[in-house]
Design a protein around this motif. Structure first.
Motif, short mmCIF file in Angstrom:
data_model
loop_
_atom_site.label_atom_id
_atom_site.label_comp_id
_atom_site.label_asym_id
_atom_site.label_seq_id
_atom_site.Cartn_x
_atom_site.Cartn_y
_atom_site.Cartn_z
N UNK A 246 0.85 -1.18 0.00
CA UNK A 246 0.00 0.00 0.00
C UNK A 246 0.89 1.23 0.00
N UNK A 247 0.30 2.35 -0.36
CA UNK A 247 1.05 3.60 -0.44
C UNK A 247 1.54 4.00 0.95
N UNK B 152 -9.14 2.41 -10.25
CA UNK B 152 -8.65 1.08 -9.83
C UNK B 152 -7.26 0.79 -10.40
N UNK B 153 -6.97 1.26 -11.60
CA UNK B 153 -5.64 1.06 -12.18
C UNK B 153 -4.58 1.71 -11.31
N UNK B 154 -4.83 2.95 -10.87
CA UNK B 154 -3.86 3.65 -10.03
C UNK B 154 -3.63 2.97 -8.70
N UNK C 143 -0.02 -0.29 -6.89
CA UNK C 143 0.72 -0.61 -5.66
C UNK C 143 1.01 -2.09 -5.57
N UNK C 144 0.04 -2.93 -5.88
CA UNK C 144 0.25 -4.38 -5.81
C UNK C 144 1.09 -4.89 -6.98
N UNK C 145 0.89 -4.30 -8.16
CA UNK C 145 1.55 -4.81 -9.35
C UNK C 145 2.96 -4.27 -9.57
N UNK C 146 3.18 -3.01 -9.21
CA UNK C 146 4.45 -2.36 -9.52
C UNK C 146 5.21 -1.83 -8.30
N UNK D 288 0.36 10.68 -8.57
CA UNK D 288 0.80 9.29 -8.62
C UNK D 288 2.05 9.05 -9.42
N UNK D 289 2.61 7.90 -9.15
CA UNK D 289 3.68 7.31 -9.94
C UNK D 289 3.05 6.09 -10.57
N UNK D 290 2.63 6.24 -11.80
CA UNK D 290 1.83 5.20 -12.43
C UNK D 290 2.51 4.62 -13.67
N UNK D 291 2.12 3.42 -13.99
CA UNK D 291 2.56 2.76 -15.22
C UNK D 291 1.34 2.05 -15.79
N UNK D 292 0.66 2.76 -16.69
CA UNK D 292 -0.53 2.19 -17.29
C UNK D 292 -0.13 1.24 -18.42
#
Length: 172
Positions: free
Chosen positions: A2-3, A50-52, A56-59, A79-83
Motif C-alpha cells: 500500500x502507499x 482502480x488502475x492507479x 501498488x500491488x503490481x508495480x 501518482x507514480x503510475x505505469x498504465x
C-alpha cells in the motif's frame, strides 16, 4: 503493498480509499479531463481509479490521495503510475477545481517525485501532458522537468496528443 503516507508542509499524501472515488469521478468528468481522453463516465473513472490503486500491488508504486494536513480535506490525486499503454513510469497529478492555483499540485508532485528518486531509487520519471494543457505544462516546467522529444510515446499517441516531460534526479 500500500502507499506509504507522506507529509509535506501542508499536505498528507496517503493511500486512496473508497470514499475518495466521488472526488476522483468529479475530476475525471470535468474540464481538465479533455486533456486525458475524457470527460470520463463514472464507470470509466472507476476503471482508471482502480488502475492507479492496483499499481501498488503490481508495480510497488501507484496513486496517492492528497489531503490538507490541518483538516483532512481531499484536494486531489498524484501518482507514480505505469498504465498498460505507457512505455515509462509517469508522475501525474489532478486536483479538484477548488484546490487549483494554490500550489498544492506542485507541493504534492515534488514530494512524490522526490520519493521516487530517494526511496525507489529511480533516476528519472516522465509526465505525459496534452500539448494544450498549459497549466500542467507550466507545472512540469516548475518542477524542473524538460521536454524529451526522443522519449517513446504511449501506445496509440502521437506528438500532437502528448508532450513528454522528463524529470531527472539531480546528482548530490
Amino acid at each position: 503493498m500500500i502507499a506509504p503516507t507522506l507529509h509535506t508542509e501542508r499536505l498528507t499524501l496517503r493511500m486512496p480509499v473508497l470514499d475518495d472515488f466521488d472526488a476522483y469521478a468529479e475530476i475525471m468528468a470535468g474540464d481538465v479531463d479533455g486533456f486525458m481522453g475524457g470527460p470520463f463516465s463514472r464507470p470509466d473513472a472507476w476503471d482508471d481509479y482502480c488502475v492507479g490503486i492496483a499499481g501498488w500491488a503490481l508495480h510497488g508504486h501507484g496513486t496517492w490521495s492528497a489531503d490538507k494536513s490541518d483538516d483532512e480535506t481531499l484536494l486531489g490525486f498524484v501518482g507514480l503510475n505505469l498504465e498498460f499503454t505507457d512505455p515509462e513510469r509517469e508522475l501525474g497529478w489532478m486536483f479538484l477545481p477548488s484546490a487549483r492555483g494554490k500550489g498544492h499540485a506542485f507541493e504534492a508532485a515534488t514530494a512524490i517525485r522526490d520519493y521516487a528518486f530517494a526511496t525507489l531509487g529511480w533516476s528519472d520519471v516522465v509526465s505525459y501532458v496534452d500539448p494544450a494543457n498549459t497549466k500542467s505544462r507550466a507545472l512540469a516546467e516548475r518542477l524542473g522537468a524538460t521536454i524529451d522529444p526522443d522519449a517513446p510515446l504511449p501506445e496509440g499517441e502521437t506528438s500532437d496528443d502528448v508532450v513528454v516531460y522528463r524529470h531527472r534526479k539531480i546528482a548530490a
